[in-house]
Design a protein around this motif. Structure first.
Motif, short mmCIF file in Angstrom:
data_model
loop_
_atom_site.label_atom_id
_atom_site.label_comp_id
_atom_site.label_asym_id
_atom_site.label_seq_id
_atom_site.Cartn_x
_atom_site.Cartn_y
_atom_site.Cartn_z
N PRO A 53 7.30 -6.94 0.75
CA PRO A 53 7.51 -5.49 0.90
C PRO A 53 6.46 -4.62 0.21
CG PRO A 53 9.08 -6.42 -0.65
CD PRO A 53 8.40 -7.58 0.01
N THR A 54 5.84 -5.13 -0.83
CA THR A 54 4.87 -4.32 -1.58
C THR A 54 3.46 -4.87 -1.50
OG1 THR A 54 5.31 -5.52 -3.64
CG2 THR A 54 6.64 -3.55 -3.20
N THR A 55 3.26 -5.92 -0.72
CA THR A 55 1.94 -6.56 -0.67
C THR A 55 1.41 -6.70 0.75
OG1 THR A 55 2.96 -8.75 -0.72
CG2 THR A 55 2.28 -7.79 -2.84
N ASN A 56 2.02 -6.03 1.71
CA ASN A 56 1.51 -6.06 3.09
C ASN A 56 0.45 -4.97 3.27
OD1 ASN A 56 2.88 -3.52 4.33
ND2 ASN A 56 4.57 -4.61 3.31
N ILE A 57 -0.22 -4.97 4.40
CA ILE A 57 -1.35 -4.07 4.61
C ILE A 57 -0.93 -2.61 4.54
CG2 ILE A 57 -1.10 -4.21 7.14
CD1 ILE A 57 -4.34 -3.59 5.04
N TYR A 58 0.25 -2.27 5.07
CA TYR A 58 0.67 -0.87 5.03
C TYR A 58 1.00 -0.43 3.61
CZ TYR A 58 0.83 -1.38 10.09
OH TYR A 58 0.48 -1.60 11.40
N ALA A 59 1.56 -1.32 2.84
CA ALA A 59 1.83 -1.01 1.43
C ALA A 59 0.52 -0.79 0.68
CB ALA A 59 2.64 -2.14 0.78
N GLY A 60 -0.48 -1.61 0.99
CA GLY A 60 -1.78 -1.44 0.34
C GLY A 60 -2.44 -0.13 0.72
N LEU A 61 -2.44 0.19 2.01
CA LEU A 61 -3.03 1.45 2.45
C LEU A 61 -2.25 2.64 1.90
CD1 LEU A 61 -3.95 0.70 6.18
CD2 LEU A 61 -5.51 0.90 4.23
N ALA A 62 -0.94 2.51 1.79
CA ALA A 62 -0.13 3.61 1.25
C ALA A 62 -0.54 3.95 -0.17
CB ALA A 62 1.35 3.25 1.31
N ASP B 183 -6.92 0.54 -7.45
CA ASP B 183 -7.19 -0.85 -7.81
C ASP B 183 -6.18 -1.78 -7.15
OD1 ASP B 183 -8.65 -2.85 -9.50
OD2 ASP B 183 -6.68 -3.07 -10.43
N SER B 184 -4.92 -1.38 -7.14
CA SER B 184 -3.89 -2.20 -6.48
C SER B 184 -4.12 -2.30 -4.98
CB SER B 184 -2.50 -1.59 -6.75
OG SER B 184 -2.18 -1.65 -8.12
N ALA B 185 -4.55 -1.19 -4.37
CA ALA B 185 -4.82 -1.21 -2.94
C ALA B 185 -5.93 -2.21 -2.61
CB ALA B 185 -5.22 0.18 -2.46
N ASN B 186 -6.98 -2.21 -3.41
CA ASN B 186 -8.07 -3.17 -3.21
C ASN B 186 -7.56 -4.60 -3.36
OD1 ASN B 186 -10.98 -4.20 -3.28
ND2 ASN B 186 -10.23 -4.83 -5.29
N THR B 187 -6.76 -4.84 -4.38
CA THR B 187 -6.25 -6.19 -4.63
C THR B 187 -5.37 -6.68 -3.48
OG1 THR B 187 -6.34 -5.87 -7.03
CG2 THR B 187 -4.88 -7.60 -6.21
N ILE B 188 -4.49 -5.81 -3.00
CA ILE B 188 -3.58 -6.20 -1.93
C ILE B 188 -4.37 -6.59 -0.68
CG2 ILE B 188 -1.87 -5.32 -0.28
CD1 ILE B 188 -0.72 -3.66 -2.64
N ILE B 189 -5.31 -5.76 -0.27
CA ILE B 189 -6.06 -6.05 0.94
C ILE B 189 -6.95 -7.28 0.75
CG2 ILE B 189 -7.75 -5.17 2.60
CD1 ILE B 189 -6.71 -2.36 2.01
N GLY B 190 -7.55 -7.40 -0.43
CA GLY B 190 -8.37 -8.58 -0.72
C GLY B 190 -7.57 -9.85 -0.66
N ASN B 191 -6.34 -9.83 -1.19
CA ASN B 191 -5.49 -11.02 -1.16
C ASN B 191 -5.07 -11.38 0.26
OD1 ASN B 191 -5.60 -11.35 -3.93
ND2 ASN B 191 -3.67 -10.30 -4.33
N LEU B 192 -4.83 -10.36 1.09
CA LEU B 192 -4.47 -10.63 2.49
C LEU B 192 -5.60 -11.34 3.22
CD1 LEU B 192 -2.68 -7.26 3.36
CD2 LEU B 192 -1.59 -9.51 3.17
#
Length: 533
Positions: A120-129, A177-186
């Motif tokens: 719920p907090t680590t998908n692409i939309y969560a990252g972009l949000a 920073d969190s947004a970058n991490t989420i997308i990078g991990n995906l």
């Protein structure tokens, strides 16, 4: 700023967004969809492109459309006739906001959790949000100072407290920073690749996972550079080390590497280029602030964007003579600019470039966040000693990237026309002389060069960034002190007032905020924490 009543039910959001259109905004593939992250992303990216600030009873703010009056305040062009292009005075008052975007960001966060229950907090939309939330916070804080952020959007809190501007930036940097991490991990996880388009139906920019990650990091670099006046006296923000960590970690923090990674708004026959839509090019002149830099350096971009001043050609100067290109001064009153322009004293915007194609086919792209700016921002940070590296190389790369947007190459022939598009002659591009004139010198002189070339590269793009950079650094030297500025002392404002709705509907917190920042006066001439000396 409260957004309690804007944060409406999801069913009503669907009705509002039924008219939202995707991509180039001429089609609506989402009509009839259920409430989805795609639909919400469409609403958010449209608002990102439009610049923020919609007129509503809640915000009391006005829209700041693409290529509106912003570029007069950036001192790129000036009006000579108020009926068609308005006035040039800096007599603004209430700020717009980006809370209209934030309400959809909150809904996107909720919908992302519904659509991706296992992440719920680590998908692409969560990252972009997280990126969009940070963007909306900074957009407003950069203009006014302290703002409601941590309590904004809580429908049960009718009068949210203000976060300090410093707290807003600290929160926003963490979100980025969190947004970058989420997308990078995906991407690293293998379920998608960097070249996978995030959401072809929702994202009007049509970016891939990797391109969004690059844009987020480029925006973070912009944000860190905007904090340069606080880098030494607010060490807890780790401004310099965050900058170095991104610049020195291309695998973990990928950045744009060319203009193909730019965040660009594309015009079409429906959403026409704003200059073409106005069409009255004879009532707009290129500004002295811009042309003084380009002509002094024998910059061929002069020929791309401007006509020679008619009086200079009548006096016998050749179209290749840089002294024939004369800008109007923002210090000059509108009446005098009008009479001087009628007499042929000033250059006009290039008619064939900006006023002949509804889609802007002949014009440079409209960049919101891009590679040329990134190059200059990195060069500035290195010049300031924030990271190791070659400032000169980044400076040169920024210039080359900007030139390429105009399709300017050494030795080519450019046709020069008058304000009606009638050919006056041709010039041959001489990049060797230009680059010799602007060769990087390092030190404080080099910093000024970086800032001036960044300003030139932002011509008619990047919204308020040219003004923000001037406010922060004093470079380039904006005209002020004359009657054309229009304020009580003819000085350029340093900020905006808070929106009227904030003042009336969140009065207690508003009064507390202006007392702590400005001794009780919501004065546009006072600096905020961000830019005070």
């Amino acid at each position: 700023m409260k957004i309690r009543n804007i944060l409406i039910g999801l069913s009503l959001v669907l009705v509002v967004l039924a008219g939202c259109q995707k991509g180039d905004l001429t089609t609506n593939p989402n009509a009839g969809n259920s409430a989805s992250a795609t639909l919400l992303l469409n609403a958010i990216t449209v608002r990102l492109a439009n610049g923020g600030g919609y007129t509503t009873s809640e915000t009391g703010s006005v829209s700041e459309a693409l290529m509106g009056g912003i570029y007069k305040y950036d001192q790129y062009y000036l009006s000579n006739y108020s009926y068609y292009w308005g006035t040039n005075t800096y007599t603004w008052s209430y700020s717009a906001t980006q809370y209209d975007m934030l309400k959809y960001v909150i809904l996107l966060e909720e919908q992302a959790a519904v659509q991706y229950p296992s992440s719920p907090t680590t998908n692409i939309y969560a990252g972009l949000a997280k990126f969009f939330r940070a963007y909306s916070y900074i957009w407003f804080a950069e203009r006014v100072g302290d703002i409601p952020a941590s309590e904004a959007g809580d429908e049960n809190n009718k009068q949210p407290a203000f976060d300090t501007q410093k707290e807003v930036y600290a929160t926003s940097l963490s979100l980025l920073d969190s947004a970058n991490t989420i997308i990078g991990n995906l991407i690293a996880g293998g379920a998608v690749t960097g070249s996978t388009v995030v959401d072809a139906s929702g994202d009007i920019f049509g970016l891939t996972y990797l391109q969004w990650q690059k844009i987020i990091n480029a925006y973070t670099i912009r944000t860190l550079i905007s904090l340069s006046k606080r880098a030494d006296d607010n060490t807890d923000l780790n401004i310099q080390s965050q900058f170095a960590a991104i610049v020195n970690d291309p695998s973990g923090h990928p950045l744009p590497t060319s203009n193909s990674d730019n965040l660009v708004y594309e015009y079409n026959s429906v959403n026409t280029h704003p200059l073409y839509a106005n069409a009255y090019n004879q009532y707009i002149n290129v500004c002295k602030t811009y042309l003084d830099i380009t002509t002094a350096n024998e910059d061929p971009r002069t020929f791309a964007v401007a006509t020679p001043a008619p009086a200079q050609i009548s006096a016998g100067k050749d179209v290749s003579d840089f002294t024939a290109y004369v800008g109007a001064d923002a210090n000059t009153g509108l009446g005098d600019i009008s009479s001087n322009s009628t007499a042929g004293a000033y250059s006009f915007l290039n008619y064939n470039r900006y006023f002949t194609s509804s889609t802007g086919a002949n014009a440079e792209p409209y960049i919101l966040i891009g590679y040329p700016e990134l190059c200059f921002n990195i060069a500035e940070g290195i010049n300031r000693g924030w990271a190791s590296g070659d400032a000169e190389s980044w400076y040169d790369a920024g210039i080359d990237a900007s030139l390429s947007l105009y399709d300017i190459t050494d030795g080519e022939s450019l046709t020069i026309a008058d304000k009606s598009g009638t050919t006056l002659g041709t010039v041959t591009v001489d990049l060797t002389t230009f680059k010799s004139n602007i060769a990087y010198q390092g030190g404080s002189t080099g910093l000024t060069q970086i800032l001036e070339q960044k300003y030139v590269a932002m011509f008619l793009n990047s919204n308020w960034q040219a003004y923000y950079n001037w406010r922060r650094t004093g470079v380039p030297s904006f005209s002020e002190g004359g009657e054309g500025i229009g304020t009580s002392d003819n000085e350029i404002p340093r900020r905006w007032e808070y929106p009227s709705a904030e003042q009336t509907e969140n009065a207690t917190n508003y009064q507390s905020a202006i007392q702590s920042q400005f001794s009780g006066t919501d004065d546009v001439m006072l600096d905020t924490w961000l830019t005070e000396d």
